[in-house]
Every structure is written in C-alpha cells, then in structure tokens.
Motif scaffolding. Structure first.
Motif, PDB file in Angstrom:
ATOM      1  N   THR A  96       0.837  -1.194   0.000  1.00 55.54           N
ATOM      2  CA  THR A  96       0.000   0.000   0.000  1.00 55.54           C
ATOM      3  C   THR A  96       0.878   1.251   0.000  1.00 55.54           C
ATOM      4  O   THR A  96       2.077   1.181   0.263  1.00 55.54           O
ATOM      5  CB  THR A  96      -0.907   0.041   1.252  1.00 55.54           C
ATOM      6  N   GLU A  97       0.257   2.383  -0.273  1.00 53.50           N
ATOM      7  CA  GLU A  97       0.965   3.665  -0.299  1.00 53.50           C
ATOM      8  C   GLU A  97       1.547   4.020   1.070  1.00 53.50           C
ATOM      9  O   GLU A  97       2.409   4.896   1.164  1.00 53.50           O
ATOM     10  CB  GLU A  97       0.031   4.783  -0.764  1.00 53.50           C
ATOM     11  N   ASP A  98       1.091   3.360   2.134  1.00 49.52           N
ATOM     12  CA  ASP A  98       1.657   3.608   3.472  1.00 49.52           C
ATOM     13  C   ASP A  98       3.162   3.372   3.477  1.00 49.52           C
ATOM     14  O   ASP A  98       3.898   4.060   4.177  1.00 49.52           O
ATOM     15  CB  ASP A  98       1.013   2.689   4.525  1.00 49.52           C
ATOM     16  N   VAL A  99       3.608   2.404   2.705  1.00 48.97           N
ATOM     17  CA  VAL A  99       5.048   2.094   2.668  1.00 48.97           C
ATOM     18  C   VAL A  99       5.813   3.241   2.033  1.00 48.97           C
ATOM     19  O   VAL A  99       6.885   3.626   2.509  1.00 48.97           O
ATOM     20  CB  VAL A  99       5.322   0.758   1.955  1.00 48.97           C
ATOM     21  N   LEU A 100       5.264   3.831   0.974  1.00 44.42           N
ATOM     22  CA  LEU A 100       5.920   4.980   0.357  1.00 44.42           C
ATOM     23  C   LEU A 100       5.972   6.154   1.334  1.00 44.42           C
ATOM     24  O   LEU A 100       6.991   6.842   1.438  1.00 44.42           O
ATOM     25  CB  LEU A 100       5.210   5.383  -0.933  1.00 44.42           C
ATOM     26  N   ARG A 101       4.894   6.374   2.085  1.00 43.67           N
ATOM     27  CA  ARG A 101       4.903   7.443   3.099  1.00 43.67           C
ATOM     28  C   ARG A 101       5.925   7.134   4.191  1.00 43.67           C
ATOM     29  O   ARG A 101       6.585   8.022   4.716  1.00 43.67           O
ATOM     30  CB  ARG A 101       3.502   7.635   3.680  1.00 43.67           C
ATOM     31  N   CYS A 102       6.082   5.853   4.507  1.00 46.14           N
ATOM     32  CA  CYS A 102       7.094   5.431   5.486  1.00 46.14           C
ATOM     33  C   CYS A 102       8.497   5.739   4.960  1.00 46.14           C
ATOM     34  O   CYS A 102       9.359   6.215   5.705  1.00 46.14           O
ATOM     35  CB  CYS A 102       6.937   3.942   5.780  1.00 46.14           C
ATOM     36  N   VAL A 103       8.734   5.480   3.674  1.00 48.53           N
ATOM     37  CA  VAL A 103      10.025   5.805   3.064  1.00 48.53           C
ATOM     38  C   VAL A 103      10.310   7.290   3.216  1.00 48.53           C
ATOM     39  O   VAL A 103      11.408   7.692   3.616  1.00 48.53           O
ATOM     40  CB  VAL A 103      10.052   5.382   1.567  1.00 48.53           C
ATOM     41  N   GLU A 104       9.326   8.130   2.916  1.00 50.28           N
ATOM     42  CA  GLU A 104       9.511   9.586   3.025  1.00 50.28           C
ATOM     43  C   GLU A 104       9.802   9.997   4.466  1.00 50.28           C
ATOM     44  O   GLU A 104      10.665  10.843   4.720  1.00 50.28           O
ATOM     45  CB  GLU A 104       8.278  10.326   2.496  1.00 50.28           C
ATOM     46  N   MET A 105       9.085   9.409   5.422  1.00 50.54           N
ATOM     47  CA  MET A 105       9.308   9.717   6.835  1.00 50.54           C
ATOM     48  C   MET A 105      10.736   9.336   7.242  1.00 50.54           C
ATOM     49  O   MET A 105      11.430  10.101   7.922  1.00 50.54           O
ATOM     50  CB  MET A 105       8.298   8.959   7.703  1.00 50.54           C
ATOM     51  N   LEU A 106      11.198   8.168   6.798  1.00 47.02           N
ATOM     52  CA  LEU A 106      12.531   7.702   7.160  1.00 47.02           C
ATOM     53  C   LEU A 106      13.623   8.502   6.453  1.00 47.02           C
ATOM     54  O   LEU A 106      14.693   8.729   7.026  1.00 47.02           O
ATOM     55  CB  LEU A 106      12.671   6.206   6.861  1.00 47.02           C
ATOM     56  N   ARG A 107      13.356   8.961   5.236  1.00 46.68           N
ATOM     57  CA  ARG A 107      14.314   9.841   4.563  1.00 46.68           C
ATOM     58  C   ARG A 107      14.508  11.120   5.374  1.00 46.68           C
ATOM     59  O   ARG A 107      15.632  11.582   5.572  1.00 46.68           O
ATOM     60  CB  ARG A 107      13.834  10.194   3.150  1.00 46.68           C
ATOM     61  N   ALA A 108      13.396  11.707   5.829  1.00 43.75           N
ATOM     62  CA  ALA A 108      13.476  12.929   6.634  1.00 43.75           C
ATOM     63  C   ALA A 108      14.210  12.659   7.938  1.00 43.75           C
ATOM     64  O   ALA A 108      15.052  13.458   8.376  1.00 43.75           O
ATOM     65  CB  ALA A 108      12.071  13.473   6.902  1.00 43.75           C
ATOM     66  N   ALA A 109      13.929  11.527   8.564  1.00 45.67           N
ATOM     67  CA  ALA A 109      14.602  11.180   9.824  1.00 45.67           C
ATOM     68  C   ALA A 109      16.091  10.972   9.611  1.00 45.67           C
ATOM     69  O   ALA A 109      16.910  11.331  10.461  1.00 45.67           O
ATOM     70  CB  ALA A 109      13.969   9.929  10.436  1.00 45.67           C
ATOM     71  N   SER A 110      16.468  10.411   8.454  1.00 45.87           N
ATOM     72  CA  SER A 110      17.898  10.186   8.191  1.00 45.87           C
ATOM     73  C   SER A 110      18.632  11.500   7.961  1.00 45.87           C
ATOM     74  O   SER A 110      19.840  11.581   8.162  1.00 45.87           O
ATOM     75  CB  SER A 110      18.100   9.245   6.998  1.00 45.87           C
ATOM     76  N   GLU A 111      17.922  12.528   7.528  1.00 38.07           N
ATOM     77  CA  GLU A 111      18.538  13.847   7.409  1.00 38.07           C
ATOM     78  C   GLU A 111      18.698  14.494   8.781  1.00 38.07           C
ATOM     79  O   GLU A 111      19.686  15.162   9.055  1.00 38.07           O
ATOM     80  CB  GLU A 111      17.703  14.739   6.485  1.00 38.07           C
ATOM     81  N   GLU A 112      17.702  14.294   9.646  1.00 42.23           N
ATOM     82  CA  GLU A 112      17.781  14.856  11.000  1.00 42.23           C
ATOM     83  C   GLU A 112      18.804  14.116  11.853  1.00 42.23           C
ATOM     84  O   GLU A 112      19.500  14.709  12.665  1.00 42.23           O
ATOM     85  CB  GLU A 112      16.407  14.795  11.674  1.00 42.23           C
TER      86      GLU A 112
END
Length: 199
Positions: A96-112
């Motif tokens: 589901t698209e939830d996984v893509l949203r999870c990818v985006e969340m983790l990308r942001a977290a990896s920058e922080e």
C-alpha cells in the motif's frame, strides 16, 4: 553540564584517548585538550562533526536536554508498525501507499539523524520493499543447467534498490553495532546480486 564536561564524558564513554579523538576529527590533540579544559571552543564548522561522531544532537553536545532518543524511537516504532502490517511481499504491486509514506518519513529522519544506524537500516529496508513493489525483479532460467539468473540490466534500473544500496553502504561506513551490521550485509548482498554488482 558544560561543553567541556560533555566532550570529556563522551570521549571517555567511547574509550578514546585525546589522540584518537583528534585523529577521528582531523584536529590536533592539543585542540581536543583545550576543548576539554574549557580553554576554547571548536570552530563552528567542527560542531556538527563532533555531534555526528558521537550520534548526538548539537543541543546535547552543549548540555541542553533533548528528546533525540524519544524522536528516534517514535520514528522507528511508526516505521515498524507500517512495515510489519505489509509483511515482506516480494512481487510488484503488493504494497500500500503507506510504505511509500514510510520511506519519506525515514528519509526525513535520516537527514535529522544522519549517523543513526537504526534509522538508516530501517530506511534501506523500506526502500528495498518499495523497490519490489514498484519494479518487481526479473530472472530467468539458464539453458545449460536450469539455474535462475537475474536480469541485472532490468533490476539495476530499480531506483529504490539503488538508493537502498547507497543507504546500506552509508550505514556500513559508520561501523554500526553488530546486529545492524549483520542485517545490512545480508540484505545488501542480495541487492548486489540482483542488480549485477558482483565485485
């Protein structure tokens, strides 16, 4: 706690001598000694490098309370919840698209939190999963022995797998704890084979 006290505590907790820390930061031992004696502060451009090396925020480095661990835990818990609901389905169009949203969340977290091994590992795993969803993987039996060979030309075009490989490699450069290291090596080896990076 002052910067000097915090730096001394971090260095000793990591079992590093002043010389070893100086080498890791590419400064002189005397500079580290001055910082720990509260005789001077590092240059501003050195502050993020020190914080990243010890996997803490700049606020924490200067003794301010920070909820870094709570933020990391919240991101990891949310990612685990999303990804475990999906299961590791290895075929195109299975997630589901939830996984893509999870990818985006983790990308942001990896920058922080750029040097946090658990965040990087979870990001790479999510990218790996989404790569299956978006591209699938191609393989074919060989004529000579019936073994399966990957269509590396096709699989190498999987941008999510390419990004996952990059994140796994980044994680391994930080010499993560043994558990994260073993998982990363196991998973990156599979991706290397699928995309033809045999060397």
């Amino acid at each position: 706690m002052t910067f000097a006290e915090k730096l001394l505590l971090l260095r000793k907790s990591a079992a590093l001598s002043q010389e070893e820390l100086a080498e890791k930061l590419n400064v002189s031992r005397q500079a580290v000694s001055r910082w720990e004696k509260d005789g001077s502060y590092p240059d501003m451009e050195m502050i993020p490098a020190i914080a990243n090396y010890f996997h803490i925020s700049i606020d924490e480095l200067f003794g301010y309370h920070d909820d870094r661990e709570e933020k990391i835990k919240a991101v990891l818990d949310r990612a685990k919840n999303i990804l475990s609901k999906q299961g590791f389905k290895m075929y195109q169009g299975s997630l589901t698209e939830d996984v893509l949203r999870c990818v985006e969340m983790l990308r942001a977290a990896s920058e922080e939190f750029p040097n946090e091994p658990k965040i990087l590992l979870k990001l790479a795993q999510a990218l790996h999963m989404w790569g299956w969803n978006e591209y699938g993987a191609r393989a074919y039996p060989t004529e000579s022995c019936g073994m399966i060979e990957y269509d590396t030309d096709y699989n190498a075009q999987n941008t999510y797998w390419q990004e996952a490989v990059h994140v796994y490699e980044r994680l391994l450069k930080f010499n993560p704890p043994a558990e994260e290291r073993e998982i990363a090596i196991s998973q990156i080896m599979q991706l290397y084979c699928r995309i033809g990076e045999y060397e």
